[in-house]
Motif scaffolding. Sequence first.
Motif, PDB file in Angstrom:
ATOM      1  N   LYS A   4       1.085  -1.258   0.003  1.00  0.00           N
ATOM      2  CA  LYS A   4       0.273  -0.065   0.489  1.00  0.00           C
ATOM      3  C   LYS A   4       0.758   1.415   0.031  1.00  0.00           C
ATOM      4  O   LYS A   4       1.502   1.022   0.602  1.00  0.00           O
ATOM      5  N   LEU A   5       0.692   1.980  -1.201  1.00  0.00           N
ATOM      6  CA  LEU A   5       1.155   3.008  -0.835  1.00  0.00           C
ATOM      7  C   LEU A   5       0.762   4.244   0.359  1.00  0.00           C
ATOM      8  O   LEU A   5      -0.455   4.057   0.481  1.00  0.00           O
ATOM      9  N   PRO A   6       1.937   5.226   0.782  1.00  0.00           N
ATOM     10  CA  PRO A   6       1.053   6.539   1.527  1.00  0.00           C
ATOM     11  C   PRO A   6       0.233   7.435   0.681  1.00  0.00           C
ATOM     12  O   PRO A   6       0.003   7.428  -0.390  1.00  0.00           O
ATOM     13  N   ASN A   7      -0.484   7.668   1.824  1.00  0.00           N
ATOM     14  CA  ASN A   7      -1.388   8.393   1.368  1.00  0.00           C
ATOM     15  C   ASN A   7      -1.785  10.094   0.620  1.00  0.00           C
ATOM     16  O   ASN A   7      -0.075  10.136   1.254  1.00  0.00           O
ATOM     17  N   GLY A   8      -2.714  10.014  -0.287  1.00  0.00           N
ATOM     18  CA  GLY A   8      -2.008  11.580  -0.987  1.00  0.00           C
ATOM     19  C   GLY A   8      -3.400  12.016  -1.128  1.00  0.00           C
ATOM     20  O   GLY A   8      -4.528  11.131  -0.906  1.00  0.00           O
ATOM     21  N   GLN A  42      -0.095  11.580  -7.347  1.00  0.00           N
ATOM     22  CA  GLN A  42      -0.423  11.117  -8.584  1.00  0.00           C
ATOM     23  C   GLN A  42      -0.247  11.994  -9.906  1.00  0.00           C
ATOM     24  O   GLN A  42      -1.327  12.750 -10.437  1.00  0.00           O
ATOM     25  N   LEU A  43       0.691  12.615 -10.265  1.00  0.00           N
ATOM     26  CA  LEU A  43       1.228  13.610 -11.284  1.00  0.00           C
ATOM     27  C   LEU A  43       1.013  13.051 -11.994  1.00  0.00           C
ATOM     28  O   LEU A  43       0.419  13.696 -13.953  1.00  0.00           O
ATOM     29  N   MET A  44       1.379  11.848 -13.430  1.00  0.00           N
ATOM     30  CA  MET A  44       1.067  10.973 -14.294  1.00  0.00           C
ATOM     31  C   MET A  44      -0.099   9.438 -14.152  1.00  0.00           C
ATOM     32  O   MET A  44       0.110   8.878 -13.024  1.00  0.00           O
ATOM     33  N   PRO A  48       2.539   6.181 -10.010  1.00  0.00           N
ATOM     34  CA  PRO A  48       2.454   6.881  -8.223  1.00  0.00           C
ATOM     35  C   PRO A  48       4.381   7.885  -7.471  1.00  0.00           C
ATOM     36  O   PRO A  48       5.217   7.007  -8.406  1.00  0.00           O
ATOM     37  N   PHE A  49       3.890   9.214  -7.874  1.00  0.00           N
ATOM     38  CA  PHE A  49       5.027   9.909  -6.996  1.00  0.00           C
ATOM     39  C   PHE A  49       5.245   9.491  -5.253  1.00  0.00           C
ATOM     40  O   PHE A  49       3.997  10.078  -5.329  1.00  0.00           O
ATOM     41  N   VAL A  50       6.139   9.140  -4.661  1.00  0.00           N
ATOM     42  CA  VAL A  50       6.265   8.940  -3.079  1.00  0.00           C
ATOM     43  C   VAL A  50       6.656  10.150  -3.046  1.00  0.00           C
ATOM     44  O   VAL A  50       8.341  10.198  -3.210  1.00  0.00           O
ATOM     45  N   PHE A  51       6.132  11.476  -1.895  1.00  0.00           N
ATOM     46  CA  PHE A  51       7.491  12.595  -1.676  1.00  0.00           C
ATOM     47  C   PHE A  51       7.920  12.569  -0.191  1.00  0.00           C
ATOM     48  O   PHE A  51       7.137  12.524   0.312  1.00  0.00           O
ATOM     49  N   THR A 345       8.226  -1.978  -6.976  1.00  0.00           N
ATOM     50  CA  THR A 345       9.066  -1.725  -8.394  1.00  0.00           C
ATOM     51  C   THR A 345       8.315  -1.059  -8.892  1.00  0.00           C
ATOM     52  O   THR A 345       6.834  -0.952  -9.064  1.00  0.00           O
ATOM     53  N   ASN A 346       8.868   0.369  -9.883  1.00  0.00           N
ATOM     54  CA  ASN A 346       7.973   1.484 -10.731  1.00  0.00           C
ATOM     55  C   ASN A 346       7.212   1.951  -9.771  1.00  0.00           C
ATOM     56  O   ASN A 346       6.370   3.022 -10.010  1.00  0.00           O
ATOM     57  N   THR A 347       7.848   2.374  -8.582  1.00  0.00           N
ATOM     58  CA  THR A 347       7.475   3.683  -7.683  1.00  0.00           C
ATOM     59  C   THR A 347       8.413   4.599  -7.364  1.00  0.00           C
ATOM     60  O   THR A 347       9.553   4.620  -7.512  1.00  0.00           O
ATOM     61  N   SER A 348       8.062   6.170  -7.918  1.00  0.00           N
ATOM     62  CA  SER A 348       9.088   7.227  -8.032  1.00  0.00           C
ATOM     63  C   SER A 348       9.224   7.408  -6.438  1.00  0.00           C
ATOM     64  O   SER A 348       8.384   8.560  -6.177  1.00  0.00           O
ATOM     65  N   LEU A 349      10.490   7.643  -5.749  1.00  0.00           N
ATOM     66  CA  LEU A 349      11.302   7.945  -4.563  1.00  0.00           C
ATOM     67  C   LEU A 349      11.175   9.356  -4.853  1.00  0.00           C
ATOM     68  O   LEU A 349      12.306   9.600  -5.428  1.00  0.00           O
ATOM     69  N   THR A 350      10.604   9.764  -3.821  1.00  0.00           N
ATOM     70  CA  THR A 350      11.244  11.609  -4.836  1.00  0.00           C
ATOM     71  C   THR A 350      11.129  12.391  -3.667  1.00  0.00           C
ATOM     72  O   THR A 350      10.055  12.895  -2.890  1.00  0.00           O
TER      73      THR A 350
END
Length: 462
Positions: A4-8, A42-44, A48-51, A345-350
């Motif tokens: 599960k991704l962090p909330n946003g 979710q910029l695209m 997912p971009f995780v900040f 895999t394929n998560t953008s760590l930002t």
Amino acid sequence: MVNKLPNGPKKASFLQLINWISDPFGLLERCSQSYGDTFTLQLMESKPFVFFSHPQAIQEIFNLDAKQFDAGRSNNVIRPLVGDKSLLLIDKEPHQRQRKLLMPAFHGPKIQAYGQQICQITELVTSNWSIGEQISIRAAMQEITLQIIMQVVFGLGEGSRYQQLKPKLAAILDMTGSPGRSSMLFFEFLQQDWGAWSPWGKFLRLKQQIHDLLQAEISDRRTQSELTGTDILTLLISARDEQGEAMTDEELRDELMTLLVAGHETTATALAWAFYWIHQLPSVQEKLLSELETLGETPDPMEVARLPYLTAVCQETLRLYPVVPITTPRITTSPVQIMGQQFDTNTSLTPCIYLTHHREDLYPDSKQFKPERFIERQYSSAEFIPFGGGNRRCIGSALAMLEIKLVLATVLSHYQLTLADGKPIKPGRRGVTLSPVGGVNMIVKGKRSLQSQPKQPVTSST
């Protein structure tokens, strides 16, 4: 099992991207208040971009093995500007090779040798100022930084090619000079060539003209029997990798475009903010002028660069409104753990520069401009990150810092300036960067000649 991704925010990715283009700092602050140190945007579609803004998380991301992520494809938004072979767009072995070839030109004695040139260019551009004239500081800084790029990087200070290239380089950057015009880079459906009259068609034709001029310069240099210049292009043409191979013409051209985009706009923007804060806060200006006076009228550039309060002013400028809000995202190529949380895999760590620089536990009263904080405390490479970090740290950071310090010191030593009005200035998007809206209008009040004073140590304010 998918982690599960962090909330946003739950808005559609298209709307999130619109917010990111129009008001990135506002979007980041709202997300931070709602979701904390880590959140997902979710910029695209489907990416997912995780900040992250916690220093421990950022350090873990910077320490990742390069085999665990791709970073180049996260910079696709600037591909049309810099080209496929740019250091910003390549990964793995090609990135490592290119970085090794570029590194010597941006460190040590090579950087120090550019100091005098930077001061001379600054004096030349500002010599056209008249007492009582109102100027846009950002436009003036753009002129200075463009000339520095032309001479220090390209090795061009005069001649027909210089005269053709200089306005074209300025024009292509101005084509993305507002949130609306910047949208061309973010939305592929706007990248349609409907002829020379269309925005994208005009962009492509201008880029081709620049490429032709750069190629002609590269070809001319390659035909010279002996390369003796000290400019960065000459150094890159001479560079060889471990197999004895030189950079190709395409690699050289794309790196020159990268240095233009990453080194011209960004430095001009930082300088504009610095002039704004120095003249908005009389106590900062007074301390800085007192420190400059300790060096006299014709100081050695490297002595200027070592001044502690000047350095702190530059650092605080880059902290408060960083030129870009995030570092290069790392797109995971295998599952990784950051602060105990698993990411697929394929998560953008930002890593988020802006939110990290506004953590109250690191920077109390973070919305206030306080250079003293950098004299009172040493920040780690995961706490102060204007140039990114890890193997994607900006390769030109030393040159950029030297340039900001020397341009500031040169102008302040020669001119008395004042803000044209007292209204607060806010950041707004300019291409992939964030710049002071309106350009910081100032009035040239008079000329200044700093008198040499005994050196006094810079101490923190109470």
